[in-house]
Design an enzyme around this catalytic site. Structure first.
Site: not given
Ligand code: RVP
Length: 497
Positions: A319, A418
């Site tokens: 993210c 989203r």
């Molecule tokens: P991680 O477990 O740290 O990989 O994080 C997963 C989380 O990141 C998802 O559950 C969602 O809340 C968030 N996410 C998913 N896509 C993206 C993005 O493209 N920014 N972020």
């Protein structure tokens, strides 16, 4: 004047747990990781509980039906990703609900008109040597015969020999009928010394195979979570745009719980979506909401009727929301704040709304920290993306196996709903990246290690349940130099020497 939150925004790596008294009953085998998934009145039981506090992220690169089946069999739950057409998402939900341990939908099928060459090619493709012969070559066509390696001799038979000339025909097969239990099926397999039992419906259509090797599979998953009709539990992601069509389709497909998937859930869009669902279905449809990072967001969604609330903005491994939009909050601080709101809400209303820490969990001990800080369960993307069961490709890059993992806010996923702030239907800028994660093998093997570590940490904290951990954990902040002290230091590591 703007409001300044005095507290620094912190994340899990800045904390450690201080051991509590480990009593003699604090042994890993006594630790229960059972946890509520949805809200309940204090003194009653929640409609859904998990046996391990893990849910998989609502992402294309994580939560397909295969991962959902495996996670439910191990005690957690997946939310099938919503950034796909309604029909295909509902089909994935159906696939999980149809899953019966030991009953396998045949993935290798041909017609009697195919040839031995086709058989050999299919075996190479699927790795499976039992082939269902159906009238139309589909997994659920009319069963006309079976081909196994006992039916042909590669050294003698011509490659263009027709399947119908060497298959074991239907009238020579021992079959079971849909509705039989796994133990009935195993009894037939045992009585007739079979390797495979085809299970057909009343029109002779192939429904499943039961294989001898699956004999004990149902005993291997004592943590499995299922609904009262013994079907595995599964969740599904929804958005605030097409919920009037998507929610009924998912409910019809059998989803046990839904979750509004958004990077910023403190919005009137979520309020309206929750109200619509609750007015139409009452408590028959359970739905989580989020994500929020403070008390205000929690109270707003609690008021709107959310059954659980997800916490976290910008902490996910893929993210880049914080870089792009400058919004977010350190995950640990966000969680602590929202957990306080959850407790205040419970004191005021007698209703406990579980909270989920979503994103940014890197080390196994972070998971225990998140629970100790008040999370009831944890949502993870990167963790699950590494496993065989995730839907993405396994690749070999520079002699290392990796799996693909991309964010829902990346150009690849195009999940604009989203990140929707109203306006036209499109992704205006990327909030996620496309990446690789190290391949880690089977989910079950990895869970055994992670959960083993978590149980051991909880025992050190003197807690054998999650509520005990939340109540009694002693948490300390760490300085950057003490983080250095926590790793191997002042020695020459052998593999670096
Ligand atoms: P991680 O477990 O740290 O990989 O994080 C997963 C989380 O990141 C998802 O559950 C969602 O809340 C968030 N996410 C998913 N896509 C993206 C993005 O493209 N920014 N972020």
């Amino acid at each position: 004047m703007a409001i300044y939150v005095e507290e620094v925004s912190r994340t899990f790596g800045e904390y450690l747990l201080i051991p509590g008294l480990t009593t003699k009953q604090c042994v890993p085998s006594n630790v229960s990781l059972r946890t509520p998934l949805v809200k309940y009145k204090v003194g009653t039981s929640p409609a859904i509980e998990l046996n391990i506090p893990f849910v998989s992220a609502i992402m294309q690169s994580v939560s397909g039906s295969e991962l959902a089946i495996e996670l439910a069999r191990n005690g957690g739950l997946s939310f099938i990703f919503g950034s796909q057409p309604i029909a295909s998402q509902a089909e994935m939900v159906r696939k999980v609900k149809k899953f019966k341990a030991g009953f396998v939908t045949s993935d290798s099928n041909l017609t009697p008109e195919h040839t031995l060459e086709d058989v050999l090619q299919l075996i190479e493709q699927t790795g499976h040597s039992t082939i269902g012969i159906t009238d139309d070559g589909t997994p659920n066509g009319k069963l006309l015969g079976l081909v196994t390696s006992r039916d042909y001799r590669i050294s003698r038979d011509s490659r263009d020999k027709k399947v119908k000339d060497f298959m074991t025909p239907f009238d020579k097969l021992i079959v079971g009928e849909v509705g039989l239990t796994l133990s009935d099926a195993n009894q037939i397999i045992w009585d007739h010394k079979l390797n495979t039992l085809p299970v057909i419906d009343k029109n002779q259509h192939l429904a499943y195979f039961v294989f001898r090797k699956d004999y004990d599979s149902h005993k291997e998953n004592p943590n499995e979570v299922s609904s009262p009709d013994k079907k595995l539990l599964v969740g599904a992601g929804i958005n605030t745009r097409d919920y009037e069509e998507r929610v009924p389709a998912l409910v019809e497909a059998g989803a046990d719980v839904l979750c509004i998937d958004s990077s910023d859930g403190y919005s009137e869009w979520q309020y309206e979506t929750l109200k619509w669902i609750k007015e139409k279905y009452g408590d028959k449809v359970l739905v989580g909401a989020g994500n929020v990072v403070d008390k205000d967001g929690f109270f707003y969604l609690a008021e709107a009727g959310a059954d659980f609330i997800k916490v976290g903005i910008g902490g996910g491994s893929i993210c880049i929301t914080r870089e792009q939009k400058g919004i977010g909050r350190g995950q640990a601080t966000a969680l602590q704040d929202v957990a306080k709101a959850r407790d205040e809400y419970q004191a005021r209303t007698g209703i406990y709304i579980p909270i989920c820490s979503d994103g940014g969990l890197v080390h196994d001990y972070h998971m225990v920290l998140a629970l100790a800080m008040g999370a009831d369960f944890l949502m993870m993307g990167r963790y699950f993306a590494r496993f065989d069961e995730s839907p993405t490709k396994k690749l070999c890059i520079k002699n290392n196996y990796v799996k693909e993992y991309w964010g829902e806010g990346s150009n690849r996923a195009q999940n604009w709903q989203r990140y929707d702030m109203g306006g036209t239907a499109s992704l205006k800028f990327e909030e996620g990246v496309d990446s690789y994660v190290p391949y880690a093998g089977k989910m079950k093997d990895n869970l055994a290690v992670t959960l083993g570590k978590m149980r051991a940490t909880m025992c050190s904290c003197g807690a054998i349940t999650i509520p005990e951990l939340q109540k009694n954990a002693k948490i300390t902040m760490v300085s950057s130099t003490s983080i250095v002290e926590g790793g191997a230091h002042d020695v020459i590591l052998k593999d670096k020497a």
